[in-house]
Design an enzyme around this catalytic site. Sequence first.
Site, PDB file in Angstrom:
ATOM      1  N   HIS A 119      48.109  41.884  32.354  1.00  0.00           N
ATOM      2  CA  HIS A 119      47.122  40.438  32.470  1.00  0.00           C
ATOM      3  C   HIS A 119      47.444  39.599  31.215  1.00  0.00           C
ATOM      4  O   HIS A 119      47.957  40.186  30.256  1.00  0.00           O
ATOM      5  CB  HIS A 119      45.807  40.983  32.676  1.00  0.00           C
ATOM      6  CG  HIS A 119      45.018  41.557  31.630  1.00  0.00           C
ATOM      7  ND1 HIS A 119      44.623  41.099  30.436  1.00  0.00           N
ATOM      8  CD2 HIS A 119      45.147  42.953  31.337  1.00  0.00           C
ATOM      9  CE1 HIS A 119      44.001  41.966  29.569  1.00  0.00           C
ATOM     10  NE2 HIS A 119      44.285  43.163  30.224  1.00  0.00           N
ATOM     11  N   CYS A 166      45.372  48.597  29.789  1.00  0.00           N
ATOM     12  CA  CYS A 166      46.192  47.817  30.346  1.00  0.00           C
ATOM     13  C   CYS A 166      47.120  47.182  29.361  1.00  0.00           C
ATOM     14  O   CYS A 166      46.847  47.517  28.279  1.00  0.00           O
ATOM     15  CB  CYS A 166      44.968  46.594  31.056  1.00  0.00           C
ATOM     16  SG  CYS A 166      44.008  47.191  32.677  1.00  0.00           S
TER      17      CYS A 166
END
Length: 469
Positions: A355, A374
Amino acid sequence: MPNAVPPTVTKPPVAPTLLPIPTPRLTAGQEAMLTDWLADVAAPGLSRTNPAATTTLTGDALVAEALDRARAIHTGRLDTADFLTVWALRPAAYDPMPSFADAVRGNQLQHWIANLAPPYSGYDGLRRGLVNYRAIRENGGWNTVAAGTAIAFGQTGARVTALRTRLGFEDRDVVAKGVTFDAPLRDAVQRAQRRYGLNPTGIADAALVAALNVNVDDRIGAIMANMERWRWLPAELPTHRIQVNIAAAVLTVFEGDRPVSSMRAVTGRPGDETPMLQSNIHSIVINPPWNVPTSIATRELWPKERANKGYLAAHGFKVIGTPETGQRLQQAAGPTSALGRLKFDFANDFSVYLHDTPSRAKFASYSRLASHGCVRLEKPVALAELVLKDDPKWSGGAIQAAIDAGATQRVPLPQQVAVYLLYWTAFASGNGQMNFRDDPYGWDRLLASKIEASTKRAAITVAVQGVRP
């Protein structure tokens, strides 16, 4: 009324029973070849050193050990129970007996042995590097450089001499003599800093001295661990794929099996490790809201709200009721969202994804392990344009236009893209020079010890079960 005709029942086909392949009988020459091969358990990185031979195996016992070694080299030394949960890569099942039996019958054992290892240049580079580092250890290892202030151009003294000597163990271009920190030594320091993933300032600071003072046995362990990870990968990687080196925090895009793009990333900090895994990116979310994991909300966000009433609302969070937990947090999409403006989704058991991020400062750092697991991207728009390049709807700046419009939308990829999250802390460059990165999660030492323990267990099993009466 006529008798009813019973329905015809179609029985499922019976799978043929495959008879076990009998253990092939070896010639004296084949036994000698396998004995020599098995004697060097350290060469394929299955042990740091070769144990002293206690018995000479023959017949079925020799075959059993050869098959065990083949499995270890082809798909890894570790048993399933030895894997951490976050080591989510799993090698395919492999039975070496059919190809071994063929090799024995055709007298092609040497060819069989040569083709067991993973077919990757990355693996071959580590294998060659292992030979060099074992030789350094067997010759007594390398010297250390005493801790102290940074060593810079123009300085002289014992630490400069020690630095020059130490660099020469891994860099054949280092000028062997000289007591002054001169220009050639500065160049050697920069080369070393690049090999270790450090800022190439040309000044031997504490970070470089610490890297140089890692002992050679630990470097051998790192090479062993990385060779094992190569064995967990499929025999053929997708030619179009995205790879993330978790330890180095770098993302690379491959097209036609050729690296075409690379960018810095931010990966999980110790304690919030980014898992090793393989999946396929199936869609991109433009302007994504962030559904906060319960662990992060409990550990970080709710305490901030209790300490500073209104913190959540000020940062775009809202509380959503759920039947399961009662309530959860969601951060609205927008320029301050933790996910930034783009999220790349792929199925996995860890709720991780690639992301964007509004926090850009970390990308300028050489140490970029700071996420909750992440992978944050330095250039998310460029990556989105690359994976959507075959969809005409998203050409010519359409992605940025959709971001600017502010609406949340999910964009399926025309073709799913393989993604690999991998943990590479040792690798060889094109000229054969070994490169190392920090082992931030401590996985190298753990994996190397597991390899050693599994190798010893396998040897005991073969000794107990593999001997023909």
